[in-house]
Enzyme design. Structure first.
Site, PDB file in Angstrom:
ATOM      1  N   SER A 129       9.142 -49.613  13.929  1.00 17.82           N
ATOM      2  CA  SER A 129       8.605 -48.275  14.151  1.00 17.82           C
ATOM      3  C   SER A 129       9.626 -47.379  14.825  1.00 17.82           C
ATOM      4  O   SER A 129      10.416 -47.825  15.655  1.00 17.82           O
ATOM      5  CB  SER A 129       7.350 -48.340  15.022  1.00 17.82           C
ATOM      6  OG  SER A 129       6.836 -47.031  15.239  1.00 17.82           O
ATOM      7  N   LYS A 184       1.844 -54.152  13.947  1.00 21.01           N
ATOM      8  CA  LYS A 184       2.391 -52.891  13.421  1.00 21.01           C
ATOM      9  C   LYS A 184       1.302 -52.086  12.724  1.00 21.01           C
ATOM     10  O   LYS A 184       1.255 -50.851  12.827  1.00 21.01           O
ATOM     11  CB  LYS A 184       3.539 -53.185  12.445  1.00 21.01           C
ATOM     12  CG  LYS A 184       4.139 -51.933  11.766  1.00 21.01           C
ATOM     13  CD  LYS A 184       4.615 -50.898  12.798  1.00 21.01           C
ATOM     14  CE  LYS A 184       5.583 -49.883  12.191  1.00 21.01           C
ATOM     15  NZ  LYS A 184       5.035 -49.104  11.092  1.00 21.01           N
ATOM     16  N   HIS A 187      -0.670 -50.515  15.421  1.00 20.10           N
ATOM     17  CA  HIS A 187       0.178 -49.425  15.930  1.00 20.10           C
ATOM     18  C   HIS A 187       0.015 -48.190  15.063  1.00 20.10           C
ATOM     19  O   HIS A 187      -0.180 -47.076  15.562  1.00 20.10           O
ATOM     20  CB  HIS A 187       1.634 -49.886  15.951  1.00 20.10           C
ATOM     21  CG  HIS A 187       2.646 -48.786  16.090  1.00 20.10           C
ATOM     22  ND1 HIS A 187       2.970 -47.938  15.044  1.00 20.10           N
ATOM     23  CD2 HIS A 187       3.418 -48.389  17.133  1.00 20.10           C
ATOM     24  CE1 HIS A 187       3.878 -47.071  15.444  1.00 20.10           C
ATOM     25  NE2 HIS A 187       4.172 -47.327  16.695  1.00 20.10           N
ATOM     26  N   ASN A 188       0.096 -48.365  13.759  1.00 19.07           N
ATOM     27  CA  ASN A 188      -0.009 -47.221  12.857  1.00 19.07           C
ATOM     28  C   ASN A 188      -1.403 -46.613  12.886  1.00 19.07           C
ATOM     29  O   ASN A 188      -1.567 -45.393  12.779  1.00 19.07           O
ATOM     30  CB  ASN A 188       0.354 -47.636  11.431  1.00 19.07           C
ATOM     31  CG  ASN A 188       1.851 -47.783  11.240  1.00 19.07           C
ATOM     32  OD1 ASN A 188       2.594 -47.986  12.200  1.00 19.07           O
ATOM     33  ND2 ASN A 188       2.305 -47.708  10.009  1.00 19.07           N
ATOM     34  N   GLU A 191      -1.538 -44.544  15.814  1.00 15.53           N
ATOM     35  CA  GLU A 191      -0.743 -43.352  15.495  1.00 15.53           C
ATOM     36  C   GLU A 191      -1.592 -42.330  14.735  1.00 15.53           C
ATOM     37  O   GLU A 191      -1.553 -41.131  15.038  1.00 15.53           O
ATOM     38  CB  GLU A 191       0.461 -43.776  14.657  1.00 15.53           C
ATOM     39  CG  GLU A 191       1.391 -42.664  14.229  1.00 15.53           C
ATOM     40  CD  GLU A 191       2.498 -43.196  13.324  1.00 15.53           C
ATOM     41  OE1 GLU A 191       2.681 -42.643  12.220  1.00 15.53           O
ATOM     42  OE2 GLU A 191       3.172 -44.173  13.717  1.00 15.53           O
TER      43      GLU A 191
END
Length: 483
Positions: A129, A184, A187-188, A191
């Protein structure tokens, strides 16, 4: 010729910049792209006179790598990764390492780890990232998969990763098989939530407070000096104050239709499968879907004409309420994300360190912020914390922000301004802290039409009952199970 220590496959934006990052940190890097002209352009351009080894075939790529070979794929997720694996594996030796640095679905990574380990090939699925800038100057890296392979690539990953203010690398082994890509993905998803929260604050300032883009940018710049200090708040301030050649804000000329690549959707799907209420992130994904229906929205705006909202209150007071609401909603986004990670650990047998994960996200990545240190502190205090909202620091923020949060959501509703993420976060908070939800009625409804049974408040948990609600339904009940 000295052989390369690692290869990067795929010379698009992320792959090219990661290769430059590795070379700058002292590693000899082999580069390969399916369209081999890209290899030559890179070697004659940004890679000129540097420690790169170009390869124009997979056979050449394998030959120029020292053993165990370390090959990092920076290619499109899905079928292209499987196709590359099928091509390259017959050329590899036991102990060689394949690293998937794309946004692959964690279920694919679980499958690939299992299949490749059976062939003696180590596999790492790593979240990367930070976008173009992060890839070049230091990304956040979330590797999962083979523990043995991690120890072999650790020096490279730690060297190229972003660093926390005290010098710690924003990189660490996440867990077995698909754990890295799972983190991940979450995480996205966070986001998505962060970006939607910011956009809703912008929307309120623009349409209710009638502020210009530049004025709103100044507010975000001010917020970036508070506990909201973060990369996304920082770039939002910069974006809103960027003027076009005619002196007008560029943002006002950008069409209001948002794209997405799927990781937010995967996060929502996974949350449904795991039974975790990821409401804010789900609304953020659906907000992008609604934005894509531009033509329908234009027609609907003509059909359902509404009065132009007029705000007659204290502008500065509402802005402060909005700042608190944004922070509270942001906390909920992370609380839901980490709750999903905790549940996935139970499902897949992972042992993901939530505090370490927060530190990996502390720098380099898109959701980097000062706030992540508070999450690390929370898990340092209680490694088994069931929900971030239960940590004393975050609980105090929730209580302190509650009135402001409600003021903002009420203002949005009264003036017809959509606020799906911030309002969903508030509903989640209210639901989470509600001792008695109306699900008792829901269970009665399910038992009425489907004999699905229910538990009673006056009997021990785990005992299920059925009522003949109509008087002619009998006493036969459906078997109990939970999806």
């Amino acid at each position: 010729m000295r052989k390369a220590e690692i290869a990067v496959v795929g010379l698009a934006v992320m792959g090219e910049n990661l290769a430059l990052n590795m070379e700058r940190n002292g590693f000899r890097v082999a580069v390969y792209n399916r369209t081999t002209e890209k290899v030559d352009r890179f070697l004659e351009g940004r890679g000129k006179d540097k420690k790169f080894v170009g390869a124009h075939s997979l056979e050449e790529l394998v030959a120029v790598l020292e053993k165990p070979r370390r090959i990092m794929l920076m290619i499109r997720q899905g079928a292209p990764v499987d196709a590359f694996i099928r091509q390259i594996v017959p050329m590899l030796d036991p102990g060689d390492i394949l690293i998937d640095g794309g946004n692959s679905n964690y279920q694919d990574t679980i499958r690939r780890c299992k299949d490749l380990e059976a062939q003696g090939i180590h596999y790492i699925g790593s979240g990367v990232s930070g976008g173009e800038e992060g890839a070049l100057n230091g990304p956040a890296l979330m590797p999962g998969g083979s523990r043995e392979a991690w120890e072999c690539i650790q020096p490279i990953f730690e060297a190229i990763s972003a660093k926390t203010p005290d010098g710690q690398p924003c990189c660490g082994y996440i867990g077995a098989d698909g754990a890295g890509h799972f983190v991940k993905m979450v995480h996205n998803g966070i986001e998505y939530g962060d970006m939607q929260i910011i956009c809703e604050a912008y929307h309120l300032m623009r349409d209710l407070l009638k502020m210009s883009a530049v004025e709103i940018g100044e507010v975000f710049a001010c917020w970036n000096t508070t506990e909201l200090n973060s990369y996304l708040i920082e770039i939002t301030a910069n974006i809103l104050q960027k003027l076009d050649e005619d002196g007008l804000p560029i943002v006002d000329k950008i069409l209001d239709t948002a794209g997405q690549k799927g990781t937010g959707k995967w996060t929502g799907i996974c949350a449904l499968e795991e039974g975790i209420p990821l409401t804010l992130i789900g609304e953020a994904v659906f907000a992008r879907c609604l934005s894509a229906q531009k033509e329908e929205r234009v027609q609907a705006s003509a059909k359902f004409v509404s009065e132009t909202p007029v705000f007659e209150g204290d502008k500065q007071a509402l802005l402060e309420h909005l700042r608190k609401a944004v922070y509270a909603a942001k906390i909920v986004s992370y609380a839901q994300g980490f709750a999903l990670i905790r549940q996935a650990c139970k499902t897949y047998g992972w042992q993901i360190d939530c505090g370490q994960t927060a530190m990996i996200w502390r720098e380099g990545c898109i959701i980097r912020s000062v706030f992540l240190q508070k999450i690390k502190d929370a898990y340092d205090t209680d490694a088994d914390l069931v929900n971030l909202l239960m940590d004393p620091y975050f609980a105090e923020i929730m209580e302190d922000s509650s009135k402001s949060w409600r003021t903002v959501v009420a203002a949005a509703v009264l003036h017809g301004i959509p606020m799906p993420a911030i309002s969903a976060a508030l509903s989640y908070f209210d639901g989470y802290r509600c001792e008695k939800l109306p699900a008792n009625l829901l269970q009665a409804q399910r038992d009425y039409f489907g004999a699905h049974t229910y538990e009673r408040t006056d009997r021990p948990r785990g005992e299920f009952f059925h009522t003949d609600w109509t008087g002619h339904g009998g006493d036969t009940a459906a078997s109990t199970y939970t999806v």
